[in-house]
Structures are given as structure tokens and as C-alpha cells.
Design an enzyme around this catalytic site. Structure first.
Site, PDB file in Angstrom:
ATOM      1  N   LYS A  67       0.871  -1.165   0.000  1.00  0.00           N
ATOM      2  CA  LYS A  67       0.000   0.000   0.000  1.00  0.00           C
ATOM      3  C   LYS A  67       0.915   1.224   0.000  1.00  0.00           C
ATOM      4  CE  LYS A  67      -2.145   2.514   3.278  1.00  0.00           C
ATOM      5  NZ  LYS A  67      -2.096   3.876   2.699  1.00  0.00           N
ATOM      6  N   CYS A  95      12.143   9.488   9.933  1.00  0.00           N
ATOM      7  CA  CYS A  95      12.033   8.863  11.252  1.00  0.00           C
ATOM      8  C   CYS A  95      13.375   8.886  11.971  1.00  0.00           C
ATOM      9  CB  CYS A  95      11.528   7.438  11.118  1.00  0.00           C
ATOM     10  SG  CYS A  95      12.513   6.425   9.991  1.00  0.00           S
ATOM     11  N   GLU A 120       7.568  14.213  17.846  1.00  0.00           N
ATOM     12  CA  GLU A 120       8.224  14.163  16.546  1.00  0.00           C
ATOM     13  C   GLU A 120       7.589  15.229  15.653  1.00  0.00           C
ATOM     14  OE1 GLU A 120       7.439  10.690  14.157  1.00  0.00           O
ATOM     15  OE2 GLU A 120       9.518  10.588  13.481  1.00  0.00           O
ATOM     16  N   GLU A 175       7.579  -0.213  11.993  1.00  0.00           N
ATOM     17  CA  GLU A 175       8.657   0.798  11.971  1.00  0.00           C
ATOM     18  C   GLU A 175       8.008   2.150  12.171  1.00  0.00           C
ATOM     19  OE1 GLU A 175      11.808   0.104  11.519  1.00  0.00           O
ATOM     20  OE2 GLU A 175      11.862  -1.891  10.644  1.00  0.00           O
TER      21      GLU A 175
END
Lengths: 497, 502
Positions: free
Chosen positions: A176, A285, A387, A251
Site C-alpha cells: 500500500k 524517522c 516528533e 517501523e
């Protein structure tokens, strides 16, 4: 730039697909213009694609030898490199990365495909011969169909990172692609077919998590899933995985600590600290977004960071003069701006940037943010906890090593960390104690097909990369052959029939 | 007197419950419903303290020399061995285990601990092959606390397997005992503490306590065995802390009896696989596919054998099958059997409580035929001593039929021809294929399920992968002065290759 309006449906076992989901508009973040559209895969289309992948596995791919799989992976890598410029252009138009960043992703994707091609025929099992009356074999078998879900910030490389081991292990992959920027993934899948990989081995669909992601993760033919994305979406993925009890590799995000030791070369380290946070506009990330500097070096470091950052310019992704590209969307820019404002309201000092880029024609209509440096951050500041996924460097000061380790470990996130300095004893001491899946010493963002990558705590579980990832992409079958007489309490009961 | 519900490092032997009123706590009952003991309540605060204590104990454990940790684990195993009599009494009372069954469970637990004691200090990482300018390696690190939430029957073996894997990895381990069968696991944890295996703890309590433990922020990994509906809730609960999972869910294990199998060996083995622990073990067989040439003979032998299996309590040395865990479980089984019969299945042996044991939770060893693949007895996870049998003609078809199930834990294959055995075992979709044995369990060998029966393994060296988390450490050894940073305007010198600072 893509000249014509582009429309994508799905790439899979069938040559064409008919489905009824909406078309999602795709925007060029550097210009703000819609330039393409992608079909959102509804449950019906997901089923067509996944079932097609399963058929391909059963009828063809399962019987393909490891050596042939390896040859096809290498061929795909070659084809990607032959189309490096095209792919980089598609990606930079769709996502807003600098052209050179997208081009590097293509080269890295090819590197991953080649690495795993080399181990496709080296998937070994175990034999256990511990008892006199039996022998056991553990063999590794592919799942059949595995699902991958990518976030938008590394499409080409992440596709390679997932597809390489998936295919080397003998699976068919249904990916996806992110609904915000799926085009390069569709093109990569088309190029896989051009390279000779049978249709249905590599499939791509796109759509929102709650529509396409849910349908994909819940499909009974999917044996396992690897998800790269945010914590909120990950929770939906975990819930979906419960339907068929499939194993997951997650992840997720990071708020990665960068620990500068007191013997760090302040001057030379600055460009690396900045690039760690400005590559792909900080949409990574692995961004080293919490820089812990020893108090005596703080002023010098923050001064140099600010001076260097203010020389950098976001701009047209295709211009070699741009130091940063665009942020993926207006929503994201607003979020970055909000976090920076809340950060300064909570006491951080803005030393560079801190607002949307403006005043130049190439940033006027797109989503650009100035490279930003925030200093005087406290651990409690939201800008030091969440983040940001934007070009924001955060600097905190510390006094001693045990304190900084404790503070670095003080968040629920734990994806990666960096240590910069020269004293190897201190470096080892710190590396051992950091709660992070990867610790980089005197480097950043150094990923390699050989190096397992993944998080601790809320940054996820499971590891991508390394030859051991082939275990993640296979299931172990333990066969116990007994060849002795194994008594049981009923044996004396059963006489002649 | 209340039995302490919390056993762990630094916790007094009576759990500090001395003086608490008798009406606090919950009952542990035997299979007839008689109260065997009262166990103290366990509060969320108790769990918080326990997780902290186990975390601290695990840190101390890791700093002990390897030989000392090995010695402690071996002492724990020896203590279990030595206390098998008392443990057997507890297992008989709370889990309906016959003496031989209890001894086997203790033996398995002892074997697990001895096996993994040998891996203490041997959990190694890997150094990456030549990446120019870089030195990289992995360390396989422990979790602070691994929690186990497991089925009631076979608990000691599950406890030992998960705990010893955790200990070898350097992690602490917290066993959440099933509310219906906590006494033997609690004692097992006490024996661990006494042996100096500090980071092993146990807590007994309700499902709420189980949820609290499994979603606790201090728990880094959760191992679960149990029925699928509960397992799905556990997976959903793992979102709270993004907890990695090792899952063993309900399975419809089956046996394939090929045309050259020796029935004199197969029938007792397969029946024992089903009727051991009154059909409540996760690895027991539920259904047998028998080649049509042997089907009549198999069924006749199975029925004759089932009728000869004496059902009774552990106290009767002639008992060959014990009771179900509780009357409730018997009720569920009776309902499931009735549904199966309504759908067309025929009961040829058993099918009801034994005539001489109408009370309690006893059920006769039951053999059923004519249950189609969609019959509830074959479709659902039926816990109890009910064995369904069907015949097949074509091996390829029966393999496909077995593989059509979403269950993927254990498949037994019985026969002699090597090529057929290999071909069948290669194609069967299950994590454990046992050829010519109904018990392929041993700690050297990884055991785990496929498909909807779960994921992750225990057993063997490779299972350390599930009980550790990998940290990759990558040093860039090229001097900073030789590197060109990726922001061109800030460059000092020429570019040097290496790992991708993509």
C-alpha cells in the site's frame, strides 16, 4: 516535471482493474497544484489484487527457483537504475524532495535489491539431532502473500527495503503506497514487470489507512505485514492484525537523541547535525532532532548551528541551488509551525527560521518551511517531546553522561540515537545504555542492507535489513521425525483388535 | 489462611497478606467445585510494585557471572524435580492432573530450564561484513520484563519455557497464573526465588489482573497462549504500549493416518494425544483423517480402546484419564457435542459423563464419526476429550483439505513410505509436523504456529530472536575532516564513500 495529468489504478496480477473507489487528488507540494490522481483501493479492489497475488504465488512464484528469483531482483535493480532520472522526477514532483535526494533513493533501492538477490539461495534451516529416537528439521517457507505499508517520506527506498527480502524469500508482496504520494511506487512496480518479474509478484495499491490499509491487513490471504508509519495508524494496523492473527513488523517514529560528548569537534559536526534534520525537510524517522550538548559547548554550538542554518534555502526541488525541498502538505506545514510556536511559547529560543518560507517566487505557492534552530529546550517542552517531522533542530544542554543517557531514554520513543565524540570508553558506555534500535557513532542516517533497523518501545518492533530479516519474511516449519518406539500409557490397553 | 497471590523478588513468603481477612481473595476449586484454597486479591498497585521489583532483579541478574546464573537455574530445575510430589498434588487438585500427567508436566518444566540454562552468556550478535569506513555490529538485548499469560493446563511447562528463555536473554519474567489453576505456578515461582533465580515472579488473579499485567508499561514483551477470542483481545490490548507479542492461539490439530500406518501403534498414540489431560492441552490432536483402507479398523480399535480407558481422579492409581478443569468446561463441551450431533455427527464411544462419575467434571473419552468439515465439532476450538475421525481416499485431496483450515499449529503424520511422508509434510501448512509421534515437544526444537494459530516460537536457539530486541551500532571510522557533508554550502573537503547518509 510531469507534463500531463497522470492517473493510477493498481498494479497487480491483472493487466487492468475495474473498481469503484474514489480518485484521490495528488498535489505537487512545491507548487501546490494537483497534477495527478490515484484510485483509492476499496475492499473489492484490495481483494482482487491480493487474490491475484495469491494465485501468482501458488501457480508460478512458489515454483520459481531461488536463483531465478535472484536474477530477477538484479534485473529489477538494473531497470530501476536505467530509469533513475524518471523515477527521481516522479518522486520529487509527488513528494517535494530535492531531486538529488530522490535520485539517491533510487540508487539505494537498487543496492537493497542486489544485496538480497545474493542471499535468496542461502535461506537455511536447522537440524536438531539431540535425541536417540528422533530427528528434527526446521525449514523456512514463504508466507505466500505479505503486505507492506509505506509512509510518504521514503517511497522508493522503503519499497526496495521491503520488496528485496520479501521476494528473495519467495513471497509475493502487496504494497500500500501512501495516499499522499504513491506515484513512484506504482512506477517501480511497472518496472518490476518490465524486468521480467511475473505480474502479481509485486503489486501496488493506494488509499487511506482506514479504507485500503484495513482491507489489506484483514485479508485472509495476507500472511504477515510490515508497516512503516506513525503510531496512530500503527494502532489500527495492530487491531487489524488480530482478525487473522498475523505477525507484524512495525517501523514507527522517533524523536532521536544526538549526544555530543565533550571532545566533539564542534565546527566539523555542525553540517552533519543540520543535514540529519534538514534532509527531506526533516521528514525522516531518523532525524536527530534532540541534540544534547555539554553545557560548556552550548553557546558555541548553537551559534554555529544558527549561522549555518540561516545560510540554507528551501526552494524548487529541481534546482541545484536549493538546500531543502518542500514539505509534503499544507497540513504538515501548519503542524510544524504550531509545534515551533508552542516550543517558543514554552521557553525555547528561536535562533534561525521558525516560519514558512516566503519572499521568493519558487516558494510562493508550495509548502516550504525555513530551516529552523531552537535552543534552550527543556525536556518538558513539547518541541523536545513530539516528533515534528519538519526541518527543526532542537538543542538541549546537559552536565554529565549518566544524566544525558537518562534524559535521552526519557521518552516513549526509541528508534535511533547518535553519539559524536572520540572517547571510545564513553561512547561504548553510552551506546550500551541508550534505549534505541540503532546507535550511530560519528555518523547519522547510516543504513545499509546488512544493518538491522527498527525501534524500541513506541518506535515499534521487529527489524528490517540484515540476513536475519529473511526469518521475518518466512515461517519456520519444525518437522519431527520419530523412528523409535514411543510408549504411552494406552499402549498396554489395546490388545489385538 | 490466604495463599499469597504475588510471588517475586523482595516479597515476603506470605506475600504480606498476613492479617488480611479471609473473605478477601478468591477461591481455587477442584474439578468437583470444592474449594481447595483461597488466594489473596492482587491489586494494580501490587502489579506495579512487582514489575518494578522484577526489573531491578533482572538488572542484578545480568550483572552476575554467567556460571552463577547457570547454577541458580539448575538449582531451580532441581528444586522442581525434588518437589514433584507436592506439585503433583496441587496439579491434581486445581488442574485435574493424574499423577503421571503431573510428573510429565514437571519433567517438561525441568527440561526447559536445564536447556536454556546452557545459553546464559551465549546470546551473541553479529558484526557486519565490510562496509567501507564503517564498523557495525548488533547486540541482542533483553527486555526489562517479559510477561506470560497462559492457559490453565500445562502451565508449568509454559512457565518454564518462557521464563528460561527470558532468563537466558537477561530479561525478568512475570507469570500471570490462570485464576482457575494458580497454586502450582505460585509454588514454582517460590522455588525460583529460593533457588536464587531472582527475576522470576508470579501473580495470580482475575482476567482484569491479566489485562493489567499484559498492558503494563513496564512489560516489554508478552507471551500468550490461550483460546483465539481471548488472544484477539490481547492483540488489541497491545496497542497501548506497542508491545511485541508471541502468540499461541487455539488450534484444531489433526493427524493424518496414511495407508501404510501400523494401527497397533497409531491408535493408542493418537488417542493418548487427544485424551491426555482430558483433551485440554494445546498440542493434542482433535481430528484424525484415516485412509479409507484402514478407516473401519481404526474406528473399531479406537472405540474399543476408548471404552477401556478408565476415567477417574488422580487419587485412583488406575485412572487413565482425569477430569476437565471445571463443571463449566464440561457444560461447554456437552453443548458443543450436542451441536455436533445435531449437525449429523455420530458418537461411537463416550459422549457423556462416565456412568460411575456423574458429578464433577468428568467426561468419557469420546469418539465421533460423520462430522463433516463444516460441523461445529470440526470448525470450532473444542476443548475436551472428543476425537473426530474421517476417512480419505486421495492424499493430495486430504492435504488440501487440512490446509484449507485457518488453524496451523500441529499436524501429525503416520505412515512408513519416506517419499509420501516427505511430500505430505512439505505441503502441510502448520508450524509443527510430527511424523510417527504424537509428542514432538522438546526444548531443543522451536515450536510455534502458523496462520491464525499464532506466531513466534519457544524452543531451540533461534527462539532467542523472539525474546530479545536487536540494537545495531554503527561506527563511522572515517575522520570528520575527510568527510563532505551533504549540505553543499557547508562543505569543507572532498566526498568519501561509505554507508548511505541518504
Amino acid at each position: 516535471m510531469l507534463d500531463q495529468m497522470h492517473r493510477v489504478e493498481a498494479v497487480g496480477a491483472a493487466e487492468t482493474y475495474v473498481s469503484h473507489g474514489d480518485y484521490l487528488a495528488l498535489e505537487n507540494p512545491a507548487t501546490g497544484k494537483v497534477f495527478a490522481e490515484a484510485r483509492e483501493a476499496d475492499e473489492g479492489l484490495v481483494d482482487q489484487v491480493v487474490s491475484g497475488a495469491q494465485n501468482t504465488f501458488r501457480r508460478q512464484w512458489r515454483g520459481t527457483s531461488p536463483l531465478d528469483r535472484a536474477r530477477l531482483l538484479v534485473r529489477w535493480a538494473d531497470v530501476l537504475m536505467e530509469h533513475q532520472d524518471e523515477l527521481a522526477r516522479i518522486e520529487s514532483t509527488d513528494v517535494g524532495h530535492l531531486y538529488r535526494e530522490s535520485a539517491a533513493d533510487v540508487a539505494n533501492a537498487a543496492k537493497w535489491l542486489r544485496y538480497f538477490a545474493g542471499v535468496a539461495d542461502k535461506i537455511e534451516g536447522d537440524a536438531v539431532d539431540a535425541h536417540p529416537d528422533r530427528v528434527a528439521h526446521v525449514t523456512r517457507e514463504p508466507f505466500g502473500v505479505v503486505a507492506g505499508v509505506n509512509s510518504f517520506n521514503g517511497n522508493i527506498l522503503m519499497f526496495g527495503i521491503k520488496a528485496a527480502p520479501a521476494l528473495a524469500a519467495g513471497n509475493c508482496l502487496v504494497l500500500k503506497a501512501p495516499e499522499l504520494a504513491p506515484l513512484s511506487s506504482f512506477r517501480m512496480a511497472e518496472l518490476a514487470i518490465d524486468a521480467g518479474i511475473p505480474r502479481g509478484v509485486v503489486s501496488v495499491i493506494t488509499g487511506r489507512g482506514q479504507v485500503t490499509g484495513n482491507a489489506l491487513l484483514r485479508h485472509p490471504a495476507v500472511g504477515m505485514a510490515i508497516f512503516t508509519g506513525g503510531l496512530g495508524a500503527a494502532k489500527a494496523v495492530i487491531r487489524s492484525s488480530a482478525v487473522n492473527a498475523i505477525p507484524l513488523c512495525l517501523e514507527l517514529g522517533g524523536k532521536n537523541a544526538v549526544i555530543l560528548l565533550d571532545d566533539v569537534d564542534v565546527d566539523r559536526v555542525v553540517p552533519h547535525l543540520l543535514h540529519s534534520n534538514f534532509v527531506k525537510c526533516g521528514q525522516s524517522c531518523a532525524a536527530g532532532s534532540r541534540i544534547f550538548v555539554p553545557r560548556p559547548l552550548a553557546d558555541e554550538l548553537t551559534g554555529r548551528l544558527a549561522a549555518a542554518a540561516s545560510r540554507l534555502r528551501p526552494g524548487d526541488p529541481f534546482s541545484p541551488d536549493s538546500d531543502m525541498g518542500a514539505v509534503i502538505s499544507e497540513t504538515q506545514v501548519a503542524r510544524i509551525e504550531d509545534l515551533v510556536n508552542r516550543g517558543t511559547a514554552a521557553g525555547a529560543t528561536r535562533l534561525a527560521g521558525g516560519h514558512r518560507a516566503h519572499g521568493r517566487p519558487d516558494v510562493e505557492h508550495g509548502h516550504f518551511f525555513e530551516p529552523t534552530v531552537l535552543a534552550d529546550l527543556m525536556d518538558s517542552n513539547v518541541a523536545a517531546r513530539e516528533e515534528i517531522f519538519g526541518p527543526v533542530v532542537g538543542v538541549l544542554t546537559y552536565d554529565d553522561v549518566d544524566e544525558v543517557v537518562s534524559r535521552a531514554n526519557g521518552l516513549d520513543l526509541g528508534l535511533s540515537a547518535q553519539i559524536w565524540g572520540n572517547d571510545s570508553s564513553t561512547i561504548h558506555y553510552v551506546a550500551r545504555r541508550l534505549e534505541a534500535g540503532t546507535v550511530w557513532v560519528n555518523t547519522y542516517r547510516a543504513i545499509h542492507p546488512s544493518s538491522p533497523y527498527g525501534g524500541y518501545k513506541h518506535s515499534g518492533y521487529g527489524r528490517e535489513n540484515g540476513p536475519e530479516v529473511l526469518k521475518t519474511y518466512t515461517r519456520g516449519k519444525t518437522t519431527v521425525w520419530a523412528y523409535g518406539d514411543i510408549p504411552n500409557p494406552y499402549a498396554q490397553l489395546s490388545g489385538a483388535s | 489462611m490466604l495463599v499469597a497471590s504475588v510471588v517475586g523478588p523482595g516479597i515476603p513468603v506470605d506475600g504480606g497478606s498476613g492479617g488480611r481477612a479471609e473473605d478477601a481473595g478468591f477461591d481455587v476449586r477442584d474439578c468437583a467445585g470444592e474449594v481447595v484454597a483461597r488466594v489473596d486479591e492482587c491489586s494494580p498497585g501490587d502489579v506495579d510494585s512487582l514489575v518494578r521489583a522484577v526489573t531491578a532483579a533482572a538488572a542484578r541478574w545480568r550483572s552476575r557471572p554467567a556460571h552463577s546464573r547457570v547454577r541458580a537455574m539448575l538449582d531451580w530445575a532441581a528444586a522442581l524435580d525434588g518437589e514433584r510430589g507436592r506439585l503433583a498434588e496441587l496439579l491434581a487438585a486445581e488442574a485435574g492432573a493424574l499423577r503421571s500427567e503431573a510428573e510429565l508436566e514437571v519433567d517438561r518444566a525441568v527440561d526447559w530450564i536445564r536447556y536454556y540454562s546452557g545459553l546464559v552468556g551465549k546470546v551473541d550478535g553479529r558484526v557486519f561484513g565490510g562496509i567501507p569506513g564503517q564498523f557495525g555490529y548488533t547486540a541482542r538485548e533483553p527486555y526489562d520484563v517479559v510477561a506470560g499469560v497462559n492457559a490453565a493446563v500445562g502451565a508449568l511447562a509454559l512457565f518454564a519455557g518462557q521464563a528460561s528463555l527470558s532468563l537466558a536473554s537477561g530479561s525478568g519474567y512475570l507469570f500471570k497464573a490462570h485464576a482457575e489453576a494458580p497454586l502450582a505456578p505460585l509454588m514454582m515461582a517460590e522455588l525460583a526465588q529460593a533457588a536464587g533465580v531472582e527475576p522470576v515472579a508470579a501473580v495470580a488473579g482475575s482476567t482484569q489482573v491479566g489485562e493489567y499485567v499484559s498492558t503494563h508499561t513496564g512489560v516489554g514483551l508478552l507471551a500468550f497462549t490461550g483460546r483465539s477470542p481471548v488472544g484477539r483481545e490481547v492483540i488489541a490490548g497491545s496497542v497501548k504500549e506497542v508491545t511485541p507479542l508471541v502468540m499461541g492461539l487455539g488450534a484444531r490439530n489433526a493427524a493424518l493416518v496414511l495407508d501404510d500406518a501400523a494401527l497397533s501403534t497409531v491408535v493408542p498414540a493418537v488417542l493418548h494425544s487427544r485424551f491426555s489431560r482430558a483433551g485440554q492441552e494445546w498440542f493434542g490432536v482433535a481430528h484424525v483423517y484415516v485412509h479409507e483402507s484402514l478407516f473401519e479398523d481404526f474406528v473399531a480399535r479406537a472405540v474399543a480402546l476408548a471404552d477401556r480407558i478408565k476415567v477417574g481422579p488422580a487419587s485412583d492409581p488406575d485412572s487413565l484419564m482425569g477430569p476437565l478443569l471445571s463443571r463449566q468446561r464440561r457444560q461447554l463441551l456437552e453443548t458443543a457435542l450436542a451441536a455436533g450431533v445435531a449437525d449429523g455427527a455420530r458418537v461411537l464411544a463416550g459422549g457423556r459423563p462416565p456412568a460411575d462419575l456423574p458429578d464433577g467434571a468428568y467426561f468419557a473419552p469420546t469418539v465421533v464419526v460423520d462430522a463433516s468439515p463444516t460441523n461445529p465439532l470440526r470448525r470450532d476450538e473444542v476443548v475436551g476429550p472428543v476425537l473426530t475421525v474421517s476417512s480419505f481416499g486421495d492424499v493430495d485431496q486430504v492435504v488440501a483439505q487440512a490446509n484449507a483450515s485457518q488453524s496451523g499449529a500441529v499436524m501429525q503424520v503416520w505412515g512408513r513410505d519416506v517419499r509420501t511422508l516427505k511430500s505430505v509434510s512439505d505441503r502441510l501448512e502448520a508450524g509443527a509436523i510430527w511424523i510417527n509421534t504424537a509428542d514432538g515437544l522438546s526444548p531443543e526444537v522451536p515450536i510455534g504456529s502458523w496462520k491464525s494459530s499464532g506466531y513466534g516460537t519457544t524452543g531451540g536457539v533461534s527462539s532467542l530472536d523472539y525474546f530479545t530486541r536487536t540494537k545495531a551500532i554503527m561506527w563511522d571510522l572515517t575522520p570528520l575532516s575527510d568527510r563532505a557533508p551533504s549540505l553543499a554550502k557547508l562543505a569543507h573537503a572532498t566526498k568519501v564513500g561509505g554507508a548511505a547518509n541518504a
